[in-house]
Design a protein around this motif. Structure first.
Motif, PDB file in Angstrom:
ATOM      1  N   LEU C  49      32.343  29.119  26.296  1.00  0.00           N
ATOM      2  CA  LEU C  49      33.522  29.166  25.696  1.00  0.00           C
ATOM      3  C   LEU C  49      33.786  30.316  24.735  1.00  0.00           C
ATOM      4  O   LEU C  49      32.964  30.418  23.577  1.00  0.00           O
ATOM      5  CB  LEU C  49      34.242  27.920  25.046  1.00  0.00           C
ATOM      6  CG  LEU C  49      35.265  27.727  24.344  1.00  0.00           C
ATOM      7  CD1 LEU C  49      35.841  26.295  24.738  1.00  0.00           C
ATOM      8  CD2 LEU C  49      35.492  27.839  23.186  1.00  0.00           C
ATOM      9  N   THR C  57      40.000  42.321  22.810  1.00  0.00           N
ATOM     10  CA  THR C  57      40.036  42.006  24.345  1.00  0.00           C
ATOM     11  C   THR C  57      38.799  42.727  25.141  1.00  0.00           C
ATOM     12  O   THR C  57      38.016  42.312  25.984  1.00  0.00           O
ATOM     13  CB  THR C  57      41.100  43.033  25.200  1.00  0.00           C
ATOM     14  OG1 THR C  57      42.309  42.376  24.476  1.00  0.00           O
ATOM     15  CG2 THR C  57      41.394  42.576  26.506  1.00  0.00           C
ATOM     16  N   ARG C  58      38.044  43.996  24.581  1.00  0.00           N
ATOM     17  CA  ARG C  58      36.897  44.396  25.098  1.00  0.00           C
ATOM     18  C   ARG C  58      35.689  43.677  24.931  1.00  0.00           C
ATOM     19  O   ARG C  58      35.117  43.540  26.177  1.00  0.00           O
ATOM     20  CB  ARG C  58      36.577  45.952  24.629  1.00  0.00           C
ATOM     21  CG  ARG C  58      37.766  46.933  24.739  1.00  0.00           C
ATOM     22  CD  ARG C  58      37.822  47.977  23.639  1.00  0.00           C
ATOM     23  NE  ARG C  58      36.522  48.329  23.509  1.00  0.00           N
ATOM     24  CZ  ARG C  58      35.944  49.629  23.908  1.00  0.00           C
ATOM     25  NH1 ARG C  58      36.837  50.648  24.514  1.00  0.00           N
ATOM     26  NH2 ARG C  58      34.851  49.970  23.723  1.00  0.00           N
ATOM     27  N   ARG C  60      35.470  40.187  24.253  1.00  0.00           N
ATOM     28  CA  ARG C  60      35.677  39.146  25.031  1.00  0.00           C
ATOM     29  C   ARG C  60      35.533  39.310  26.567  1.00  0.00           C
ATOM     30  O   ARG C  60      34.752  38.622  27.423  1.00  0.00           O
ATOM     31  CB  ARG C  60      37.072  38.569  24.760  1.00  0.00           C
ATOM     32  CG  ARG C  60      37.372  37.337  25.469  1.00  0.00           C
ATOM     33  CD  ARG C  60      38.924  36.643  25.229  1.00  0.00           C
ATOM     34  NE  ARG C  60      39.774  37.560  25.906  1.00  0.00           N
ATOM     35  CZ  ARG C  60      40.010  37.724  27.204  1.00  0.00           C
ATOM     36  NH1 ARG C  60      39.023  37.096  28.056  1.00  0.00           N
ATOM     37  NH2 ARG C  60      40.733  38.359  27.721  1.00  0.00           N
ATOM     38  N   THR C  61      36.165  40.487  27.127  1.00  0.00           N
ATOM     39  CA  THR C  61      35.880  40.718  28.473  1.00  0.00           C
ATOM     40  C   THR C  61      34.480  40.944  28.914  1.00  0.00           C
ATOM     41  O   THR C  61      34.196  40.447  29.857  1.00  0.00           O
ATOM     42  CB  THR C  61      36.774  41.843  28.918  1.00  0.00           C
ATOM     43  OG1 THR C  61      38.283  41.584  28.781  1.00  0.00           O
ATOM     44  CG2 THR C  61      36.751  42.534  30.313  1.00  0.00           C
ATOM     45  N   SER C  62      33.795  41.670  27.988  1.00  0.00           N
ATOM     46  CA  SER C  62      32.254  41.925  28.305  1.00  0.00           C
ATOM     47  C   SER C  62      31.486  40.463  28.434  1.00  0.00           C
ATOM     48  O   SER C  62      30.850  40.349  29.296  1.00  0.00           O
ATOM     49  CB  SER C  62      31.843  42.974  27.203  1.00  0.00           C
ATOM     50  OG  SER C  62      30.446  43.352  27.494  1.00  0.00           O
ATOM     51  N   GLU C  64      32.683  37.749  29.163  1.00  0.00           N
ATOM     52  CA  GLU C  64      33.346  36.962  30.154  1.00  0.00           C
ATOM     53  C   GLU C  64      32.773  37.299  31.480  1.00  0.00           C
ATOM     54  O   GLU C  64      32.115  36.718  32.289  1.00  0.00           O
ATOM     55  CB  GLU C  64      34.622  36.864  30.270  1.00  0.00           C
ATOM     56  CG  GLU C  64      35.467  35.998  31.118  1.00  0.00           C
ATOM     57  CD  GLU C  64      36.939  36.120  31.136  1.00  0.00           C
ATOM     58  OE1 GLU C  64      37.544  36.308  30.117  1.00  0.00           O
ATOM     59  OE2 GLU C  64      37.588  35.631  32.273  1.00  0.00           O
ATOM     60  N   LEU C  65      32.628  38.905  31.415  1.00  0.00           N
ATOM     61  CA  LEU C  65      32.005  39.211  32.729  1.00  0.00           C
ATOM     62  C   LEU C  65      30.462  38.928  32.744  1.00  0.00           C
ATOM     63  O   LEU C  65      30.068  38.596  33.787  1.00  0.00           O
ATOM     64  CB  LEU C  65      32.055  40.975  32.695  1.00  0.00           C
ATOM     65  CG  LEU C  65      33.278  41.493  33.249  1.00  0.00           C
ATOM     66  CD1 LEU C  65      33.598  42.781  32.937  1.00  0.00           C
ATOM     67  CD2 LEU C  65      33.282  41.283  34.902  1.00  0.00           C
ATOM     68  N   ASN C  76      38.694  30.447  27.976  1.00  0.00           N
ATOM     69  CA  ASN C  76      38.972  31.136  26.771  1.00  0.00           C
ATOM     70  C   ASN C  76      39.852  30.256  26.009  1.00  0.00           C
ATOM     71  O   ASN C  76      40.774  29.667  26.420  1.00  0.00           O
ATOM     72  CB  ASN C  76      39.922  32.442  27.287  1.00  0.00           C
ATOM     73  CG  ASN C  76      39.154  33.400  27.718  1.00  0.00           C
ATOM     74  OD1 ASN C  76      37.942  33.934  27.308  1.00  0.00           O
ATOM     75  ND2 ASN C  76      39.320  33.912  28.837  1.00  0.00           N
ATOM     76  N   VAL C 295      27.539  44.734  28.733  1.00  0.00           N
ATOM     77  CA  VAL C 295      27.565  43.448  29.780  1.00  0.00           C
ATOM     78  C   VAL C 295      26.101  42.971  29.790  1.00  0.00           C
ATOM     79  O   VAL C 295      25.680  41.523  29.977  1.00  0.00           O
ATOM     80  CB  VAL C 295      28.154  43.790  31.273  1.00  0.00           C
ATOM     81  CG1 VAL C 295      28.014  42.821  32.146  1.00  0.00           C
ATOM     82  CG2 VAL C 295      29.437  44.388  30.830  1.00  0.00           C
TER      83      VAL C 295
END
Lengths: 308, 308, 308
Positions: C49, C57-58, C60-62, C64-65, C76, C295
């Motif tokens: 989570l 965003t950057r 969080r996206t990293s 998440e990926l 999220n 990542v």
């Protein structure tokens, strides 16, 4: 498939055979997925990112469903940048995302031409799909409109179409004109108040009309556009009732079109402004069929650009 | 299973056997998923959409986890519509989503009755699950409360329950009363300042109380409701300290309930307003157990409405 | 692996062998995933989570990926709480999330120390990973910087590094100093205007410099920090041009560093403020390599804390 598209930014100049291939693929994916009820694994392991600088829940959801139905992972990248973000800041965002190894970026941006800019600046093999840029293009909308029409009228060479509303500011209208022209539509009529018509000569092979009653005469398809309420001021029509009186699609006006003419709209509709409720919900309405086709067309486009 | 629910909009008039089936299913899913640590594939290929017109991260996350733990895809549909969006605009959104082929829509809306309106207007086989509408119903909260109670007190016929707080404006209280009544609870006491009590006769088979010290006497379960701070003004209590003094649950007051009485709260809690920290965190608190049960109850409801 | 980390909140006092293990794991995951193009199932069935109280965003996206590439589900959790939310309200949110059975919580919060507070208050086996807290720590950024450096300079004992910019308020700088020190870097130089330098003695084993031209002399790595524009006022530099003149990294200044020195930046970059475009995009820039490594480092950290 040597002429496979690696990106989809516009339908302008797209050859008819490419369009037909995408529409055939959309229909085939509809069958393979049992009308969207069976999940496929064509894009398993791939990652698609939604980069929406303008909010559009409907289009974003349609792309998200399309990608997930084929097994891809979907990341929604919430933009902290201002919605007009462009230039270096935009390309730095692009390069950052590329460095994370994404397979496709679906972009919506209010500045026309942004998707092409991303393609030009992309450093890796990422595919760019345009989900709407400025007033310029909304290619998957154009394709889903073409698919909806083709499923009813396979032969475009006999087809008469009217596109009515704020064409000047509509990316939907532009992509529709491009796809209809490429598909060889016989007669495309652009209709609206003079200040919402495109400039003379912007479109090839269409006619411009201010009188909707005249222009709707005998058409096989009527595509109504959403009127942004803030555009009302730039017409010479005093209010919504006056707009509807002259450019709204009601039962009486629809009766002037060809028998069984298809009624289309990209949504969301403004009931009573550009379309009468009884027409939007009537037997000739293809509005929800368009939405359904939207998912399959987007599946086809994602397959195409990702080489599946 | 001919009386399977295709939608869940309210617990009102739901037969006891349906409730028991859902609670049994929730317990069984807890076991199957090894307390949520093992992912199931019961809903693989299905798509669930969260349509939240009111923000609620906790409930949305609980539903999202429930759906994903059974292999479903989850789409969060961020509403650009105003939170009071209703009528045709709402139904057009529904029909658009249906046209994209979703299996279930989980809806939260501040207007009471919205989920039923969606059921009435749905054109496809989509299932509607209510995640809270206005002051009216929050059925999965009612079910998770019933499950939490039943796991400790299997026989509701002996059960005495007090529900305390702003019952008048609480959808949680309404769903709790419906489920407790259906399960045959012996004695349900509604407690709060007069202006926050429901109107006389709204609920069948419950008693209304203004004196919490009296009403808590001997109950097996105390359900505390969250006080919206803006409601304070509509009571005759001058401030939070005065509210807590008369309607807060502290150790002294809890001691008047039955030995080992369960302390419940739908969350998020206001420490020191409706509940004392030492009670919220104490041995009798079932608040976190409720949260855990929430995921399993929502899994059961999703299975039920999607026919698995 | 008895000294496996269950949480990652800071790099301070992390032993070198733990750091090396995480960097080795990141490189190994890069190979296993074929540079992020092949999806793994190492974390299948696990749920991660994102709990971001500050938008990013950057990062969080990293994360998440990273989680999805190993098959985990990602939720999220959009925070309705104010961004300064802390204390009991924060811990109640934590306990609620724990009760839903999550495997890991990735947290970003503007209050320094929040991740440790979550670890201290966690009741279950949930792992906490710090995605940035206040001015204090950004451990995955520190690790990805170390990985980027190590891939070019395996032996840190010969390494000279300059970190330039607003070090005083930078969690990136703090985590970089911790990891560089642990890895045995020979010479770490902290550079910036006096009011943006850390207090004397805050860091062990580094030197403080106000003259960038002098400090950059002969370094193997230059780490530039993002200047928050609102910090400009707290320097004695009148404007961005003056800042760039003294502390920006341009070609001329970079030429004073060692031949082929690595240029790094945590992003997003301010072109023309702390770094010249030709340097950011030049042959020595490792900025996008850092993003890619981010990542893999986050994949390694998630594996570590979840015991895989």
């Amino acid at each position: 498939m040597s002429n496979r598209l690696r990106h989809l930014t516009t339908l302008e100049n797209l050859p008819r055979e490419t369009i037909e291939r995408l529409l055939d693929k959309a229909n085939s994916l509809r069958d393979q997925s049992a009308h969207g009820t069976r999940k496929l694994d064509i894009l398993a392991g791939r990652t698609v990112l939604n980069l929406f600088f303008e909010p559009s829940t409907r289009t974003r959801t349609s792309f998200e469903l399309a990608a997930r139905r084929m097994g891809a992972d979907v990341i929604n990248f919430d933009i902290a940048l201002s919605s007009s973000s462009k230039g270096e800041e935009l390309f730095d965002t692009l390069h950052t995302l590329e460095a994370m190894h994404l397979d496709a970026i679906i972009v919506r941006h209010k500045v026309s031409g942004t998707p092409e800019e991303l393609v030009k600046h992309a450093m890796s093999g990422v595919s760019v799909v345009n989900a709407g840029d400025g007033n310029r293009a909304h290619p998957t909308q154009g394709l889903l409109d073409a698919l909806t029409i083709r499923n009813h009228h396979p032969d475009f060479r006999k087809l008469k179409v009217a596109i009515c509303g704020d064409v000047r500011h509509s990316r939907v209208a532009r992509s529709d004109v491009h796809v209809l022209t490429a598909m060889g539509a016989k007669d495309v009529r652009i209709v609206g108040p003079s200040r919402l018509l495109p400039t003379e000569g912007e479109f090839k092979g269409v006619t411009l009309h201010e009188d909707f009653d005249e222009a709707i005469q005998g058409v096989d398809v009527v595509i109504m556009l959403r009127l942004q309420k803030e555009r009302m001021a730039s017409t010479d029509l005093p209010d919504e009732a006056a707009y509807f009186e002259r450019y709204g699609l009601d039962t009486r006006r629809l009766a002037r079109a060809a028998k069984g003419a298809l009624v289309m709209h990209p949504g969301p509709i403004n009931r009573g402004i550009e379309i009468a409720p009884e027409v939007a919900d009537g037997a000739q309405s293809r509005i929800l069929e368009q939405v359904g086709n939207g998912v399959f067309v987007r599946m086809a486009v994602l397959c195409e650009v990702m080489g599946r």
